[in-house]
Design a protein around this motif. Structure first.
Motif, short mmCIF file in Angstrom:
data_model
loop_
_atom_site.label_atom_id
_atom_site.label_comp_id
_atom_site.label_asym_id
_atom_site.label_seq_id
_atom_site.Cartn_x
_atom_site.Cartn_y
_atom_site.Cartn_z
N TRP A 67 16.71 -4.44 3.16
CA TRP A 67 17.41 -4.43 1.88
C TRP A 67 18.45 -5.55 1.80
N SER A 68 19.12 -5.84 2.91
CA SER A 68 20.07 -6.95 2.93
C SER A 68 19.36 -8.27 2.61
N PHE A 69 18.17 -8.46 3.17
CA PHE A 69 17.40 -9.67 2.89
C PHE A 69 17.03 -9.75 1.42
N CYS A 70 16.57 -8.63 0.85
CA CYS A 70 16.18 -8.61 -0.57
C CYS A 70 17.37 -8.91 -1.47
N VAL A 71 18.52 -8.33 -1.16
CA VAL A 71 19.72 -8.57 -1.96
C VAL A 71 20.12 -10.04 -1.88
N TYR A 72 20.07 -10.60 -0.67
CA TYR A 72 20.48 -12.00 -0.50
C TYR A 72 19.55 -12.95 -1.25
N VAL A 73 18.25 -12.67 -1.22
CA VAL A 73 17.27 -13.59 -1.81
C VAL A 73 17.16 -13.40 -3.32
#
Length: 205
Positions: free
Chosen positions: A150-156
């Motif tokens: 989820w952190s990756f999705c939020v960042y991207v």
């Protein structure tokens, strides 16, 4: 209540919540180490991991001090940092906002894991060895993977862009008199992914 007064009230309440959360987390950890029975077994490992996570979440929440504004058109929202003590800089603040989102998702993993352990300890005690030794790695991954994904999705996908900044600024300036220009934030919005006679791809709606 005027927006400035409401902002100050939530800011003070955030400090109060932070201090209570830190005190409660430290107290829980001391009780786990000093007062819990040996029969707790692998559950103590889970509680130790939870205490470390809770402490991390408290610190991240205190540093970010997130403030959310719902889009006036109702198709998205934006949250940004309202830390009034010090400026961490654009990159560090945005990283903490992403970590905040990841920690929020990890809360669901910890909550579900708690019920899973209680079910196993009540109905399938012969499976409890999975919460010890190498099995503890699986337990950690069960919470860490949703956090990372989820952190990756939020960042991207949910980070600042010129288009989103211009769009969300309408709401933040109107409601909070806060300009998002050159400031980090997380802002999900619904938008079209194709072009039709009624709208263009990328139009927010």
């Amino acid at each position: 209540m005027p927006q400035s007064t409401w902002s100050t009230t939530t800011h003070l309440f955030g400090w109060f919540s932070f201090l209570i959360a830190i005190w409660a987390t430290i107290t829980l950890f001391v009780l786990i180490e000093k007062k819990s029975r040996k029969e707790f077994g692998g559950y103590k490992n889970f509680l130790r991991i939870y205490c470390c996570y809770a402490f991390l979440f408290c610190i991240v929440d205190w540093l970010v001090q997130p403030y959310a504004v719902v889009d006036i058109y109702g198709v998205g929202y934006v949250f940004y940092s309202e830390n009034r003590l010090f400026d961490l800089g654009y990159s560090a603040t945005h990283l903490l906002q992403v970590l905040y989102c990841g920690c929020f998702i990890a809360s669901s993993s910890f909550l579900s894991l708690n019920f899973i352990y209680r079910y196993i300890s009540s109905c399938h005690r012969h499976w409890l060895h999975h919460f010890q030794g190498l099995g503890l790695i699986v337990v950690i991954l069960y919470c860490v993977l949703p956090f990372l994904i989820w952190s990756f999705c939020v960042y991207v996908f949910l980070g600042p862009t010129p288009e989103h900044t211009a769009y969300f600024n309408i709401s933040t300036v109107y409601i909070e008199q806060f300009d998002l220009t050159d400031k980090p934030y997380v802002g999900p919005a619904c938008y079209h992914v194709s072009t039709t006679p009624f709208h263009q791809v990328g139009d927010v709606n």
